[in-house]
Design a protein around this motif. Sequence first.
Motif, PDB file in Angstrom:
ATOM      1  N   TRP A   1     -46.109  -8.577 -51.123  1.00  0.00           N
ATOM      2  CA  TRP A   1     -47.247  -7.695 -50.885  1.00  0.00           C
ATOM      3  C   TRP A   1     -46.805  -6.235 -50.958  1.00  0.00           C
ATOM      4  CZ3 TRP A   1     -47.047  -4.262 -46.849  1.00  0.00           C
ATOM      5  CH2 TRP A   1     -46.163  -4.548 -45.784  1.00  0.00           C
ATOM      6  N   THR A   2     -47.750  -5.350 -51.198  1.00  0.00           N
ATOM      7  CA  THR A   2     -47.446  -3.925 -51.335  1.00  0.00           C
ATOM      8  C   THR A   2     -48.234  -3.044 -50.384  1.00  0.00           C
ATOM      9  OG1 THR A   2     -49.172  -3.510 -53.006  1.00  0.00           O
ATOM     10  CG2 THR A   2     -47.007  -4.253 -53.802  1.00  0.00           C
ATOM     11  N   THR A   3     -49.368  -3.521 -49.838  1.00  0.00           N
ATOM     12  CA  THR A   3     -50.325  -2.621 -49.215  1.00  0.00           C
ATOM     13  C   THR A   3     -51.063  -3.301 -48.073  1.00  0.00           C
ATOM     14  OG1 THR A   3     -50.744  -1.893 -51.507  1.00  0.00           O
ATOM     15  CG2 THR A   3     -52.079  -0.893 -49.766  1.00  0.00           C
ATOM     16  N   GLY A   4     -51.227  -2.577 -46.965  1.00  0.00           N
ATOM     17  CA  GLY A   4     -52.049  -3.059 -45.873  1.00  0.00           C
ATOM     18  C   GLY A   4     -53.516  -2.752 -46.076  1.00  0.00           C
ATOM     19  N   ASP A   5     -54.351  -3.408 -45.273  1.00  0.00           N
ATOM     20  CA  ASP A   5     -55.804  -3.237 -45.406  1.00  0.00           C
ATOM     21  C   ASP A   5     -56.238  -1.789 -45.198  1.00  0.00           C
ATOM     22  OD1 ASP A   5     -55.753  -5.965 -45.662  1.00  0.00           O
ATOM     23  OD2 ASP A   5     -56.778  -6.397 -43.768  1.00  0.00           O
ATOM     24  N   ALA A   6     -55.564  -1.076 -44.277  1.00  0.00           N
ATOM     25  CA  ALA A   6     -55.973   0.296 -43.954  1.00  0.00           C
ATOM     26  C   ALA A   6     -55.467   1.316 -44.961  1.00  0.00           C
ATOM     27  CB  ALA A   6     -55.479   0.661 -42.552  1.00  0.00           C
ATOM     28  N   SER A   7     -54.708   0.862 -45.964  1.00  0.00           N
ATOM     29  CA  SER A   7     -54.210   1.757 -47.011  1.00  0.00           C
ATOM     30  C   SER A   7     -54.891   1.485 -48.344  1.00  0.00           C
ATOM     31  CB  SER A   7     -52.693   1.593 -47.164  1.00  0.00           C
ATOM     32  OG  SER A   7     -52.036   1.827 -45.934  1.00  0.00           O
ATOM     33  N   GLY A   8     -56.072   0.866 -48.268  1.00  0.00           N
ATOM     34  CA  GLY A   8     -56.837   0.586 -49.478  1.00  0.00           C
ATOM     35  C   GLY A   8     -56.478  -0.715 -50.142  1.00  0.00           C
TER      36      GLY A   8
ATOM     37  N   ASN B   1     -45.793  -2.203 -59.228  1.00  0.00           N
ATOM     38  CA  ASN B   1     -44.484  -2.506 -59.823  1.00  0.00           C
ATOM     39  C   ASN B   1     -43.344  -2.414 -58.825  1.00  0.00           C
ATOM     40  OD1 ASN B   1     -45.484  -3.008 -62.386  1.00  0.00           O
ATOM     41  ND2 ASN B   1     -45.361  -0.862 -62.997  1.00  0.00           N
ATOM     42  N   VAL B   2     -43.616  -1.886 -57.629  1.00  0.00           N
ATOM     43  CA  VAL B   2     -42.561  -1.825 -56.622  1.00  0.00           C
ATOM     44  C   VAL B   2     -42.073  -3.222 -56.255  1.00  0.00           C
ATOM     45  CG1 VAL B   2     -44.060  -1.870 -54.571  1.00  0.00           C
ATOM     46  CG2 VAL B   2     -41.884  -0.596 -54.512  1.00  0.00           C
ATOM     47  N   LEU B   3     -42.888  -4.237 -56.482  1.00  0.00           N
ATOM     48  CA  LEU B   3     -42.456  -5.617 -56.232  1.00  0.00           C
ATOM     49  C   LEU B   3     -41.271  -5.997 -57.116  1.00  0.00           C
ATOM     50  CD1 LEU B   3     -45.925  -7.426 -55.993  1.00  0.00           C
ATOM     51  CD2 LEU B   3     -44.486  -6.611 -54.114  1.00  0.00           C
ATOM     52  N   GLY B   4     -41.110  -5.308 -58.245  1.00  0.00           N
ATOM     53  CA  GLY B   4     -40.016  -5.599 -59.161  1.00  0.00           C
ATOM     54  C   GLY B   4     -38.650  -5.259 -58.615  1.00  0.00           C
TER      55      GLY B   4
ATOM     56  N   SER C   1     -34.388  14.196 -52.318  1.00  0.00           N
ATOM     57  CA  SER C   1     -35.270  13.112 -51.943  1.00  0.00           C
ATOM     58  C   SER C   1     -35.647  12.366 -53.208  1.00  0.00           C
ATOM     59  CB  SER C   1     -36.533  13.642 -51.258  1.00  0.00           C
ATOM     60  OG  SER C   1     -36.203  14.323 -50.059  1.00  0.00           O
ATOM     61  N   TYR C   2     -35.875  11.060 -53.073  1.00  0.00           N
ATOM     62  CA  TYR C   2     -36.138  10.295 -54.284  1.00  0.00           C
ATOM     63  C   TYR C   2     -36.923   9.018 -53.995  1.00  0.00           C
ATOM     64  CZ  TYR C   2     -35.685   8.175 -58.816  1.00  0.00           C
ATOM     65  OH  TYR C   2     -35.992   7.621 -60.031  1.00  0.00           O
ATOM     66  N   SER C   3     -37.906   8.733 -54.838  1.00  0.00           N
ATOM     67  CA  SER C   3     -38.666   7.487 -54.781  1.00  0.00           C
ATOM     68  C   SER C   3     -38.166   6.565 -55.881  1.00  0.00           C
ATOM     69  CB  SER C   3     -40.161   7.759 -54.982  1.00  0.00           C
ATOM     70  OG  SER C   3     -40.660   8.646 -54.007  1.00  0.00           O
ATOM     71  N   LEU C   4     -37.785   5.344 -55.511  1.00  0.00           N
ATOM     72  CA  LEU C   4     -37.265   4.397 -56.485  1.00  0.00           C
ATOM     73  C   LEU C   4     -38.328   3.999 -57.489  1.00  0.00           C
ATOM     74  CD1 LEU C   4     -34.945   4.193 -54.375  1.00  0.00           C
ATOM     75  CD2 LEU C   4     -34.773   1.778 -54.973  1.00  0.00           C
ATOM     76  N   VAL C   5     -37.855   3.477 -58.602  1.00  0.00           N
ATOM     77  CA  VAL C   5     -38.717   3.050 -59.685  1.00  0.00           C
ATOM     78  C   VAL C   5     -39.780   2.076 -59.164  1.00  0.00           C
ATOM     79  CG1 VAL C   5     -37.110   1.202 -60.286  1.00  0.00           C
ATOM     80  CG2 VAL C   5     -38.719   2.029 -61.997  1.00  0.00           C
ATOM     81  N   GLY C   6     -41.025   2.285 -59.597  1.00  0.00           N
ATOM     82  CA  GLY C   6     -42.130   1.426 -59.199  1.00  0.00           C
ATOM     83  C   GLY C   6     -42.817   1.852 -57.932  1.00  0.00           C
TER      84      GLY C   6
END
Length: 410
Positions: free
Chosen positions: A178-185, A217-220, A207-212
């Motif tokens: 899963w990627t997202t809670g109910d309160a985050s859309g 695609n963050v599940l990847g 600072s850095y956000s990983l790919v996806g």
Amino acid sequence: MKRSCIALSLLAAFASASAGADPLLTGFGGDRGFGDRVMAPNDDSYSSQLTLPFRINFFGNAYSSYWVNNNGNISFSGPLSTYSPSLFPISSAAMIAPFWADVDTRNQTSNMPSPFANNVYLANPDSKTLVVTWDTVGYYNQHNDKQNTFQLVLKDQSATTGHAGDFDMEFRYGQLQWTTGDASGGAGGLGGRAAVAGWNAGAETNSYSLVGSGTQNVLGLASDSNIGSDGVWRFHVRSEELPGSAPYNPVLPGNIDDGSAGWVFENMPVGTGTPIWIDPEVATGYDYTISSGPLVNGVTLLPGVGDGRYDIWLMEDGEWKLVAGGVAGGEHFEFGKSVDKFRVTGIEVEAGVNPDSPIAFSTGLWFDSVGNATVTQTALTVSAVPEPATYGMLAAGLAILGFAARRRRG
């Protein structure tokens, strides 16, 4: 003329990871093997202030304590209950986040592998290691039909580097559903403001956000790696080296979806003489395209791959023209002009550089000025082994391979 260099690198383990190997560290005791439960089941809560087993230098800020936050991160300047993630950098909250999202561990009764799953655990197996595990956690509002298991590992490296506060951070992913809670859309754990993985030290340069991150695609992250072991991502934090400044601490591409556009590293700061390391995958060559920012006037290639020699091509009148054959890895090659596109070939098939497995290949791009460059790097795969007559004048035995652009699996 001052030139700036961006080195585009394939971080790799030359020894392949075994298929199906569990990326999670365990054996730390407790009811799940991950150590002690660090907080009771909750939504948006956090631990008490904890003492790090070793002091860290987090990009110029020294920390000796931290908080474990239920929502998939640890923080250093105070606890963090924010449940909807944002891509880094953000203005506050120094944090390291293997999977920042709206974790909800309150549903302890159904769909769990044991009565003690859906919890957050902490282990300090020795004085140089910290392991935080979010074990089979669900998402808001009390859902556990989909479950995520991930770890953050910090390792003291000061004895190795000779610099107090140097450390490694590892993000380890057992499963991501899963990627997202109910309160985050989100709906059913997906959509909306999706999870973010990475780190935030309060400044854009560190600072850095990983790919996806921020997309589905963050599940990847659970099936990919920057070190050749699926589900394991390792980064080195050194007092003198910011993310992207060393081959073992790469900036990652901003796209992992399947397609033919190549790896895109967007709006990277280009400093004079400072390499930035990024992490795609390779096959037998690359196409490089600079779509904005300074142009490239030279290249340095990696020695030790196959025979360590490469062919360099430039686009002229809409066609690829061979400008140098057998260029030795490790030597700086000048194009003689500034270009926005070039090609490197000559990586032997026998070298085992496969677009579906991360095998190391570094390319140093020398820019003609300072600015922000957006570079697309497209891996080439062998589709034929012809020897066009136009290349017959090359050295005896030189095979000119046919190529097809190919992307890494998303």
